[in-house]
Design an enzyme around this catalytic site. Structure first.
Site, mmCIF file in Angstrom:
data_model
loop_
_atom_site.group_PDB
_atom_site.id
_atom_site.type_symbol
_atom_site.label_atom_id
_atom_site.label_comp_id
_atom_site.label_asym_id
_atom_site.label_seq_id
_atom_site.Cartn_x
_atom_site.Cartn_y
_atom_site.Cartn_z
ATOM 1 C CB CYS A 1 -4.703 -9.334 -0.242
ATOM 2 S SG CYS A 1 -4.818 -10.090 1.402
ATOM 3 C CD GLN B 1 -5.125 -6.610 -2.257
ATOM 4 O OE1 GLN B 1 -4.220 -6.094 -1.626
ATOM 5 N NE2 GLN B 1 -4.907 -7.277 -3.389
ATOM 6 C CG ASP C 1 -6.135 -11.837 4.226
ATOM 7 O OD1 ASP C 1 -4.896 -11.704 4.296
ATOM 8 O OD2 ASP C 1 -6.935 -11.014 4.734
ATOM 9 N NE ARG D 1 -2.711 -0.730 5.264
ATOM 10 C CZ ARG D 1 -2.191 -1.820 4.683
ATOM 11 N NH1 ARG D 1 -1.161 -2.433 5.222
ATOM 12 N NH2 ARG D 1 -2.703 -2.281 3.571
ATOM 13 C CG HIS E 1 -7.294 -3.654 1.846
ATOM 14 N ND1 HIS E 1 -6.884 -2.396 1.437
ATOM 15 C CD2 HIS E 1 -6.185 -4.455 1.757
ATOM 16 C CE1 HIS E 1 -5.588 -2.444 1.121
ATOM 17 N NE2 HIS E 1 -5.152 -3.677 1.306
ATOM 18 N NE ARG F 1 -3.632 -2.467 -3.211
ATOM 19 C CZ ARG F 1 -3.224 -2.390 -1.941
ATOM 20 N NH1 ARG F 1 -2.730 -3.452 -1.343
ATOM 21 N NH2 ARG F 1 -3.347 -1.260 -1.251
ATOM 22 C CB THR G 1 -0.948 -0.036 1.219
ATOM 23 O OG1 THR G 1 -1.693 -1.254 1.136
ATOM 24 C CG2 THR G 1 -1.891 1.155 1.230
HETATM 25 N N1 NVA Z 1 -6.559 -9.151 6.507
HETATM 26 C C1 NVA Z 1 -5.205 -8.631 6.420
HETATM 27 C C2 NVA Z 1 -4.989 -7.989 5.078
HETATM 28 C C3 NVA Z 1 -3.586 -7.446 4.878
HETATM 29 C C4 NVA Z 1 -3.416 -6.792 3.553
HETATM 30 C C5 NVA Z 1 -4.967 -7.654 7.560
HETATM 31 O O1 NVA Z 1 -5.838 -6.824 7.820
HETATM 32 O O2 NVA Z 1 -3.906 -7.746 8.192
HETATM 33 N N1 CP Z 2 -2.054 -6.250 0.442
HETATM 34 C C1 CP Z 2 -1.616 -5.210 1.181
HETATM 35 O O1 CP Z 2 -2.345 -4.257 1.492
HETATM 36 O O2 CP Z 2 -0.295 -5.259 1.495
HETATM 37 P P1 CP Z 2 0.467 -4.326 2.543
HETATM 38 O O3 CP Z 2 -0.086 -4.634 3.895
HETATM 39 O O4 CP Z 2 1.922 -4.695 2.398
HETATM 40 O O5 CP Z 2 0.208 -2.885 2.177
#
Ligand code: NVA
Ligand code: CP
Length: 309
Positions: free
Chosen positions: A267, A138, A227, A108, A135, A295, A60
């Site tokens: 992801c 994504q 995930d 984030r 998210h 992304r 991200t």
């Molecule tokens: N479900 C995971 C996604 C990370 C991109 C998290 O929130 O950590």
């Molecule tokens: N998929 C994703 O959001 O990766 P990061 O947590 O590395 O940003």
């Protein structure tokens, strides 16, 4: 939304089906331009973005910063301890200050309510870079990847195997605007938020199933998606979750059950040997790296739309 031409991106279905389709098309066009080496498209020239992080990130952070730069803009990375949003300073004050410097904000955060508060008080568009709830960037990248790798997104069957978490909520929110077949296979007790499921079902756009039997659930899948079992903020539950999710690892047998054409998506970051085997993520069916690349392309198009460019 704050003003004409300025739109937040907090949930996919804040935008209409036509807007989502236009953004996905735009992503393909801008991607082609960038890949061709054409650097003449600089819509973000003179624009700046603050990127607020209270959680870790690789994709991200790097994809937003790089994409915004490639299209002419300047992005400022704010690490968790830099501004300590909501701790050193109230979230609404952060919003009201940053939007006076920046044309767009990306955040984030842990609490989804904090993101909504940021957006409510920002005169600049706010883009959701992940919360505990969803998210959306994504999933826009994932839809783009399915268009490229499966020929289309609409009409395909995507089976998510694992925790009913922020990724599942995002799939449900795209299911409320674009038609596809979505199956979430999760252990009992790890289902997605019931209101979000109802919202997607009530929209009447997509076929939606929440089931518990993985081998039954993945039948006929065009894509199997997974995930991590313990998301950011849940790492202390990792051991208990590992037990609860033991039958939910995506492995060769599960991929075979779906059929030879089925693709694997994730992801990332992935915990190999937990939610997916090394052999699946390294297989020909795995499209996790084109997915990660997208992304940047999806987000460029999202930011163009937010800024009315
Ligand atoms: N479900 C995971 C996604 C990370 C991109 C998290 O929130 O950590
Ligand atoms: N998929 C994703 O959001 O990766 P990061 O947590 O590395 O940003």
């Amino acid at each position: 939304n704050p003003s004409k031409g300025h739109k937040h991106f907090l949930h996919i279905d804040d935008w209409s089906a036509d807007e989502v389709r236009d953004v996905l098309k735009r992503a393909q066009d801008v991607k082609a331009k960038i890949k061709s080496g054409d650097t003449s498209f600089q819509p973000f020239k003179g624009k700046t973005m603050s990127m607020i992080f209270t959680k870790q990130s690789m994709r991200t952070r790097v994809s937003f910063e790089t994409g915004f730069h490639l299209l002419g803009g300047h992005a400022v990375y704010l690490a968790p301890d830099d501004i300590s949003i909501g701790k050193r300073e109230a979230t609404k004050d952060v919003a009201r200050v940053l939007c006076r410097y920046n044309d767009i904000l990306m955040a984030r955060l842990y609490g989804h309510g904090d993101l909504l508060e940021l957006a409510e008080h920002s005169a600049a568009p706010v883009v959701n870079g992940l919360t505990d709830y969803n998210h959306p960037c994504q999933i826009m990248a994932d839809a783009l990847t399915m268009i490229e790798e499966c020929g289309s997104f609409e009409g395909k069957k995507l089976v998510y195997v694992g925790d009913g978490n922020n990724m599942v909520h995002s799939w449900l929110r795209i299911a409320a605007v674009l038609p596809f077949e979505f199956v979430c296979v999760c252990p009992e007790g790890y289902e997605p938020d019931a209101e979000t499921v109802k919202h997607a079902v009530d929209a009447g756009v997509s076929s939606i199933k929440i089931v518990h039997d993985p081998m039954e659930g993945v039948r006929g899948a065009d894509v199997i998606y997974s995930d991590v079992w313990a998301s950011m903020g849940q790492k202390e539950e990792a051991l208990a979750r590992e037990k609860a999710f033991s039958g939910y690892q995506v492995n060769d047998a599960m991929m075979a059950q779906a059929g030879g054409e089925c693709k694997f998506m994730h992801c990332l970051p992935a915990e190999r040997g937990r939610e997916v085997t090394n052999s699946v993520i390294e297989s020909e069916s795995s499209i996790v790296f084109p997915q990660a690349e997208n992304r940047m392309h999806a987000q460029n198009a999202i930011m163009l739309h937010c800024l009315g460019c």
